[in-house]
Design an enzyme around this catalytic site. Structure first.
Site: not given
Ligand code: GAR
Length: 201
Positions: A60, A104, A138
């Site tokens: 990472r 999120h 976090e």
């Molecule tokens: C979105 O719903 C975003 O909120 C989520 O991934 C999706 C991406 O969609 N993010 C997470 O889960 C971050 N932890 P997209 O590639 O079509 O924008």
């Protein structure tokens, strides 16, 4: 912008920048996934699109360091995580304190992490949504900027609920970026402030 997948939020933000709803420009799109469809969206909009595959790095810290180098070559005012599905380490988060946002798919602090829609359904929630927040070390816990709520319907599946949440994401993320671009949104002493006032979700 950093992405890992389909990039529909990226598209909403590109569109908002083009129609002047957001006074900003997407200067680069970087994905850790070579197949991410969002890379095509970036190229279609003539935005530099690059892949930095985390599998090419020993760990990472090495990935984060190279990602930071790459991001910094574009000298962005703001780093926007839009479906970027890698956890970023403390050094990376600290380097961009106050100038990195994430979206999120839940009403944080509910459901940090993965499978948020299925978890909201399993808990019988009647409301769900999405949150834009400043990124801190976090996971999914940085100061909240804006949330969008949707009702959970009786016959929802994780997929139908995700679709409804996506629709609010396409509104709240450009809104948060516009606030930042106008200088109205700042992170001060660990607190998100809009027009000088603390944001209380
Ligand atoms: C979105 O719903 C975003 O909120 C989520 O991934 C999706 C991406 O969609 N993010 C997470 O889960 C971050 N932890 P997209 O590639 O079509 O924008």
């Amino acid at each position: 912008m950093l992405i890992s997948g389909s990039g529909t939020n990226l598209q909403a933000i590109i569109d908002a920048c083009h129609n002047d709803a957001v006074p900003a420009q997407v200067v680069a799109v970087i994905s850790n996934q070579p197949q991410a469809y969002g890379l095509n969206r970036a190229r279609a909009a003539s935005i530099p699109a690059q892949v930095l595959d985390h599998r090419d790095f020993a760990g990472r810290a090495a990935f984060d360091a190279e990602l930071q180098n790459l991001v910094d070559t574009f000298v962005p005012d703001l780093v926007v995580l839009a479906g970027f599905m890698r956890i970023l380490g403390e050094n990376f988060a600290t380097h961009y304190t106050g100038r990195m946002l994430n979206i999120h798919p839940s009403l944080l602090p509910d459901y940090p992490g993965l499978d948020t829609h299925a978890r909201a359904l399993a808990d019988g929630k009647d409301q769900h949504g999405a949150t834009v927040h400043f990124v801190t070390p976090e996971l999914d816990a940085g100061p909240i900027i804006i949330q969008g709520r949707v009702p959970v319907l009786a016959n929802d599946t994780a997929e139908t609920l995700a679709q409804r949440v996506h629709e609010v994401e396409y509104r709240i993320y450009p809104q948060a970026i516009a606030w930042f671009a106008h200088g109205r949104l700042v992170l001060q002493h660990g607190q998100a402030r809009l027009d000088g006032r603390p944001i209380t979700p």
